[in-house]
Design an enzyme around this catalytic site. Structure first.
Site, PDB file in Angstrom:
ATOM      1  N   TYR A  73       0.822  -1.219   0.000  1.00 13.80           N
ATOM      2  CA  TYR A  73       0.000   0.000   0.000  1.00 13.80           C
ATOM      3  C   TYR A  73       0.857   1.270   0.000  1.00 13.80           C
ATOM      4  CZ  TYR A  73      -3.576  -3.348   1.604  1.00 13.80           C
ATOM      5  OH  TYR A  73      -4.413  -4.428   1.741  1.00 13.80           O
ATOM      6  N   LEU A 101     -17.360  -3.926   2.238  1.00 14.46           N
ATOM      7  CA  LEU A 101     -18.496  -3.218   1.626  1.00 14.46           C
ATOM      8  C   LEU A 101     -18.573  -3.585   0.147  1.00 14.46           C
ATOM      9  CD1 LEU A 101     -17.672   0.247   3.262  1.00 14.46           C
ATOM     10  CD2 LEU A 101     -19.319  -1.452   4.082  1.00 14.46           C
ATOM     11  N   ILE A 122     -12.837  -5.043   7.911  1.00 12.47           N
ATOM     12  CA  ILE A 122     -11.860  -3.942   7.982  1.00 12.47           C
ATOM     13  C   ILE A 122     -12.175  -2.925   6.881  1.00 12.47           C
ATOM     14  CG2 ILE A 122      -9.993  -5.162   9.188  1.00 12.47           C
ATOM     15  CD1 ILE A 122      -8.706  -5.690   6.381  1.00 12.47           C
ATOM     16  N   LYS A 170     -12.428   0.280   4.593  1.00 12.79           N
ATOM     17  CA  LYS A 170     -11.575   1.453   4.334  1.00 12.79           C
ATOM     18  C   LYS A 170     -12.491   2.644   4.091  1.00 12.79           C
ATOM     19  CE  LYS A 170      -9.920   4.386   1.004  1.00 12.79           C
ATOM     20  NZ  LYS A 170     -10.683   5.126  -0.036  1.00 12.79           N
ATOM     21  N   ASN A 208     -19.151   3.635   9.871  1.00 12.39           N
ATOM     22  CA  ASN A 208     -18.764   2.218   9.834  1.00 12.39           C
ATOM     23  C   ASN A 208     -18.469   1.697  11.238  1.00 12.39           C
ATOM     24  OD1 ASN A 208     -19.039   2.358   7.074  1.00 12.39           O
ATOM     25  ND2 ASN A 208     -16.856   2.575   6.666  1.00 12.39           N
TER      26      ASN A 208
HETATM   27  N1  LIG Z   1      -5.348  -8.802   1.799  1.00 10.77           N
HETATM   28  C1  LIG Z   1      -5.697  -8.348   0.635  1.00 10.77           C
HETATM   29  O1  LIG Z   1      -5.284  -8.857  -0.422  1.00 10.77           O
HETATM   30  C2  LIG Z   1      -6.630  -7.160   0.574  1.00 10.77           C
HETATM   31  C3  LIG Z   1      -7.283  -6.844  -0.631  1.00 10.77           C
HETATM   32  C4  LIG Z   1      -8.172  -5.757  -0.636  1.00 10.77           C
HETATM   33  C5  LIG Z   1      -8.376  -5.021   0.517  1.00 10.77           C
HETATM   34  N2  LIG Z   1      -7.695  -5.337   1.679  1.00 10.77           N
HETATM   35  C6  LIG Z   1      -7.875  -4.552   2.933  1.00 10.77           C
HETATM   36  O2  LIG Z   1      -9.261  -4.372   3.183  1.00 10.77           O
HETATM   37  C7  LIG Z   1      -9.551  -2.987   3.301  1.00 10.77           C
HETATM   38  C8  LIG Z   1     -10.969  -2.673   2.864  1.00 10.77           C
HETATM   39  O3  LIG Z   1     -11.236  -3.115   1.552  1.00 10.77           O
HETATM   40  P1  LIG Z   1     -11.403  -2.146   0.305  1.00 10.77           P
HETATM   41  O4  LIG Z   1     -10.668  -0.877   0.548  1.00 10.77           O
HETATM   42  O5  LIG Z   1     -11.037  -2.957  -0.891  1.00 10.77           O
HETATM   43  O6  LIG Z   1     -12.971  -1.911   0.167  1.00 10.77           O
HETATM   44  P2  LIG Z   1     -14.215  -1.526   1.120  1.00 10.77           P
HETATM   45  O7  LIG Z   1     -13.763  -1.233   2.492  1.00 10.77           O
HETATM   46  O8  LIG Z   1     -15.225  -2.591   0.890  1.00 10.77           O
HETATM   47  O9  LIG Z   1     -14.765  -0.208   0.404  1.00 10.77           O
HETATM   48  C9  LIG Z   1     -14.094   1.015   0.409  1.00 10.77           C
HETATM   49  C10 LIG Z   1     -14.928   1.997  -0.415  1.00 10.77           C
HETATM   50  O10 LIG Z   1     -16.200   2.183   0.221  1.00 10.77           O
HETATM   51  C11 LIG Z   1     -16.423   3.561   0.501  1.00 10.77           C
HETATM   52  N3  LIG Z   1     -17.106   3.648   1.803  1.00 10.77           N
HETATM   53  C12 LIG Z   1     -16.570   3.373   3.026  1.00 10.77           C
HETATM   54  N4  LIG Z   1     -17.503   3.510   3.979  1.00 10.77           N
HETATM   55  C13 LIG Z   1     -18.647   3.877   3.356  1.00 10.77           C
HETATM   56  C14 LIG Z   1     -19.950   4.170   3.815  1.00 10.77           C
HETATM   57  N5  LIG Z   1     -20.256   4.081   5.103  1.00 10.77           N
HETATM   58  N6  LIG Z   1     -20.897   4.525   2.896  1.00 10.77           N
HETATM   59  C15 LIG Z   1     -20.574   4.605   1.567  1.00 10.77           C
HETATM   60  N7  LIG Z   1     -19.361   4.327   1.080  1.00 10.77           N
HETATM   61  C16 LIG Z   1     -18.397   3.962   1.961  1.00 10.77           C
HETATM   62  C17 LIG Z   1     -15.046   4.196   0.540  1.00 10.77           C
HETATM   63  O11 LIG Z   1     -15.179   5.566   0.199  1.00 10.77           O
HETATM   64  P3  LIG Z   1     -14.287   6.758   0.857  1.00 10.77           P
HETATM   65  O12 LIG Z   1     -12.882   6.223   0.945  1.00 10.77           O
HETATM   66  O13 LIG Z   1     -14.467   7.865  -0.099  1.00 10.77           O
HETATM   67  O14 LIG Z   1     -14.829   7.087   2.218  1.00 10.77           O
HETATM   68  C18 LIG Z   1     -14.312   3.389  -0.514  1.00 10.77           C
HETATM   69  O15 LIG Z   1     -14.631   3.863  -1.822  1.00 10.77           O
HETATM   70  C19 LIG Z   1      -8.460  -2.358   2.412  1.00 10.77           C
HETATM   71  O16 LIG Z   1      -8.341  -0.969   2.630  1.00 10.77           O
HETATM   72  C20 LIG Z   1      -7.270  -3.154   2.850  1.00 10.77           C
HETATM   73  O17 LIG Z   1      -6.802  -2.723   4.119  1.00 10.77           O
HETATM   74  C21 LIG Z   1      -6.844  -6.406   1.710  1.00 10.77           C
END
Ligand SMILES: NC(=O)c1ccc[n+]([C@@H]2O[C@H](COP(=O)([O-])OP(=O)(O)OC[C@H]3O[C@@H](n4cnc5c(N)ncnc54)[C@H](OP(=O)(O)O)[C@@H]3O)[C@@H](O)[C@H]2O)c1
Length: 268
Positions: free
Chosen positions: A40, A183, A221, A223, A233
């Site tokens: 990241y 999400l 978790i 983001k 959240n």
């Molecule tokens: N191990 C792995 O291979 C792997 C892969 C993917 C992800 N991850 C981890 O998992 C974390 C989360 O996954 P992710 O970032 O892919 O996706 P996510 O958490 O499912 O979604 C993030 C998106 O949702 C929006 N959002 C967040 N809260 C919201 C709410 N209450 N209402 C409306 N929209 C909302 C955010 O917008 P804003 O940012 O504009 O608020 C962002 O665009 C990552 O950050 C990372 O730490 C790990």
């Protein structure tokens, strides 16, 4: 370690001052479990936020991940030393294998290095990420021979990827399922069943998705960069879904895997 927190904060796609500000807002909102990764490129900014708070280090669960191409024994040691330096920490609570990509991931060699880091006090717990049930069992076997356990498998998990088999598999073996993209990278928010439950409780769709994950014993978790999202959240902890809500979301049969990088991801 005390039990892992029920919810954590994801930081993928957060960078620079935005990342530090978001992590600080998350800590203010109450998150104590922060998820980053070498990939990241924001470990320094996460570390800055941790250093800037008055919350004691031992209250945090800080997790980072070793990228798939530095999983040879010496590369693990070297890259983790760099991660700790960037984070400004003496140890991380969880160090994950980010992806089990061959030939870089060689269970005996890779996990031996992880085990040595635990012995040296640099890592509290070994974690794996993107591991299938078979890969989990193989890693458990290798770690057991080294006198170590595995605390969690971090995988994609949301209402559109329910991971029923893996969830059960991990539960039976005492590993936590840390749910990434909880999400569905916003795609879960418009699913009719989620919207229906959200309306019923006067909650947001995001909160429903997170509460459903937590109800199944997994740790989401999410983001967020937007401070309102960050707080909303975290407040999902207060949303209690009833049996009908859970059954309705469980009944979703659409499957959508969002994270599947070619030549890195395993054969799911
Ligand atoms: N191990 C792995 O291979 C792997 C892969 C993917 C992800 N991850 C981890 O998992 C974390 C989360 O996954 P992710 O970032 O892919 O996706 P996510 O958490 O499912 O979604 C993030 C998106 O949702 C929006 N959002 C967040 N809260 C919201 C709410 N209450 N209402 C409306 N929209 C909302 C955010 O917008 P804003 O940012 O504009 O608020 C962002 O665009 C990552 O950050 C990372 O730490 C790990």
């Amino acid at each position: 370690m005390r039990r892992l927190p029920k919810i954590g904060f994801g930081t993928w796609m957060l960078s620079g001052a935005d990342c530090t500000a978001a992590v600080l807002a998350a800590i203010d909102a109450g998150y104590r479990f922060i998820d980053t990764a070498q990939y990241y490129d924001n470990e320094a900014q996460v570390g800055e936020a941790i250093a800037a708070t008055t919350v004691p280090r031992e209250e945090f669960v800080i997790a980072t991940k070793v990228w798939y191409d530095v999983l040879a024994h010496d590369d693990v040691l070297k890259s983790t030393a760099t991660s700790l330096k960037k984070l400004g920490l003496k140890y991380v609570d969880i160090l994950y294998v980010h992806w089990p990509t061959k030939p870089h991931y060689n269970p005996k060699e890779t996990l031996k290095a992880f085990s040595e880091l635990v012995d040296r006090g640099k890592v509290r717990h070994i974690g794996v990420s993107n591991f299938t049930p078979a890969l989990v069992d193989e890693a458990i076997g290798v770690c057991e021979a080294l006198g170590k356990g595995i605390i969690a498998d971090q995988v994609e998990h949301h209402p559109l990827l329910q991971q029923r088999r893996l969830r059960e598999h991990l539960q039976e073996r005492g590993l936590a399922l840390v749910a990434y993209s909880p999400l569905g990278r916003r795609r879960a928010l418009e699913v009719p069943e989620i919207v229906q439950v959200a309306k019923k409780h006067g909650a947001s769709s995001g909160q429903v998705s997170l509460a459903w994950i937590m109800d199944h014993g997994a740790i989401p978790i999410p983001k967020a960069k937007d401070p309102a999202h960050i707080k909303e959240n975290f407040d999902a902890l207060d949303l209690k879904l009833d049996r009908d809500d859970i059954a309705l979301i469980d009944s979703i049969r659409v499957e959508r895997r969002l994270i599947n990088p070619p030549s890195i991801a395993p054969d799911w």
